[in-house]
Design an enzyme around this catalytic site. Structure first.
Site, PDB file in Angstrom:
ATOM      1  N   ASP A 113       0.849  -1.196   0.000  1.00 39.14           N
ATOM      2  CA  ASP A 113       0.000   0.000   0.000  1.00 39.14           C
ATOM      3  C   ASP A 113       0.873   1.231   0.000  1.00 39.14           C
ATOM      4  O   ASP A 113       1.950   1.249   0.607  1.00 39.14           O
ATOM      5  CB  ASP A 113      -0.988  -0.008   1.174  1.00 39.14           C
ATOM      6  CG  ASP A 113      -0.310   0.041   2.538  1.00 39.14           C
ATOM      7  OD1 ASP A 113      -0.207   1.131   3.128  1.00 39.14           O
ATOM      8  OD2 ASP A 113       0.121  -1.025   3.020  1.00 39.14           O
ATOM      9  N   GLU A 171      -6.690   5.676  12.774  1.00 31.96           N
ATOM     10  CA  GLU A 171      -5.538   5.513  13.658  1.00 31.96           C
ATOM     11  C   GLU A 171      -5.434   6.600  14.716  1.00 31.96           C
ATOM     12  O   GLU A 171      -4.505   6.579  15.526  1.00 31.96           O
ATOM     13  CB  GLU A 171      -4.246   5.521  12.834  1.00 31.96           C
ATOM     14  CG  GLU A 171      -4.197   4.544  11.689  1.00 31.96           C
ATOM     15  CD  GLU A 171      -2.941   4.705  10.854  1.00 31.96           C
ATOM     16  OE1 GLU A 171      -1.835   4.700  11.439  1.00 31.96           O
ATOM     17  OE2 GLU A 171      -3.067   4.841   9.624  1.00 31.96           O
TER      18      GLU A 171
END
Length: 252
Positions: A66, A152
């Site tokens: 990614d 996150e």
């Protein structure tokens, strides 16, 4: 509901085992690439396993990467990845300027591709979801494209508030696309804030565990992708085949 094959016992396929080992060797030199709990796939040759039963338990892992605007010129042509996930948006206004380029390159390569949104719980979750969809929908779509929420940070919100925010974002994207988004987070963050999210496939980051040797946090009983290192770029493995990963994405 979670796909039943996410919890299924995986079968051993020597070809893909070699592919994962080569991917680790190409990107990390001597980095070992591991299988599911209790098994390991090394990037260097190892003696033959004297126990045939144990060898048969070694699992297939699909390798992926990614990237975001921090890797604007990532070479997907030479990449050994069988799936690629790229950043599209963040918050209410940020658009990753490399998204269109990465999206097109993944289409040309023909591997599984996905787009992710980096969420900020201080903002309205529906507004952030709409921002993500506006950018992703501005590019050509195809069946199997994955949609992902990357969460996150708390922005100072409580556990209950962050959890409710995630549920609202995920539910809105699902209602608009018919796709149950993947939920990405670090293991400890997901364990703290992910209660009640197990209906969404899990992409979990845990760098202190070898590739594939991670247990699900919170309510999850399985994981779809394990991000096991960020060096030299984010690298991932999945116990799912490319076709099984596509089944988590946009319908035909």
């Amino acid at each position: 509901m979670p796909k039943p094959w996410l919890d299924a016992v995986l079968t051993y396929r020597p070809g893909n085992r070699l592919k994962v080992a080569l991917a680790g060797a190409l990107l990390a030199g001597t980095t070992a690439v591991a299988g599911v709990t209790g098994t390991a796939i090394a990037a260097t040759a190892t003696p033959a396993d004297p126990n045939p039963a144990a060898a048969q338990q070694q699992a297939t892992l699909t390798y992926g990467q990614d990237v975001s605007n921090y890797q604007p010129n990532h070479d997907w042509v030479s990449s050994p990845a069988e799936f690629g996930i790229i950043k599209a948006t963040e918050g209410l206004t940020f658009r990753d300027h490399t998204f269109a380029r990465h999206w097109a390159e993944l289409d040309k390569k023909g591997i599984v591709r996905g787009a992710y949104h980096y969420g900020h719980p201080r903002n309205n979750p529906i507004a952030e979801a709409e921002h993500f969809l506006s950018v992703v929908n501005s590019q050509p779509a195809k069946p199997g494209d994955l949609l992902v929420l990357d969460l996150e940070t708390t922005n100072g919100r409580s556990v209950a508030e962050v959890n409710a925010w995630a549920k609202a974002w995920l539910a809105h994207v699902e209602s608009k696309t018919g796709v149950k988004p993947i939920f990405y987070s670090g293991w400890h963050f997901a364990d703290t804030y992910g209660a009640g999210l197990s209906e969404y496939p899990l992409w979990v980051a845990h760098y202190s565990k070898p590739a594939g040797q991670v247990t699900p946090p919170a309510d999850w009983t399985s994981w779809a992708i394990h991000q096991y290192t960020e060096n030299p770029i984010d690298q991932n493995v999945s116990p799912l085949t490319p076709d099984q990963l596509r089944a988590l994405g946009r319908p035909a």
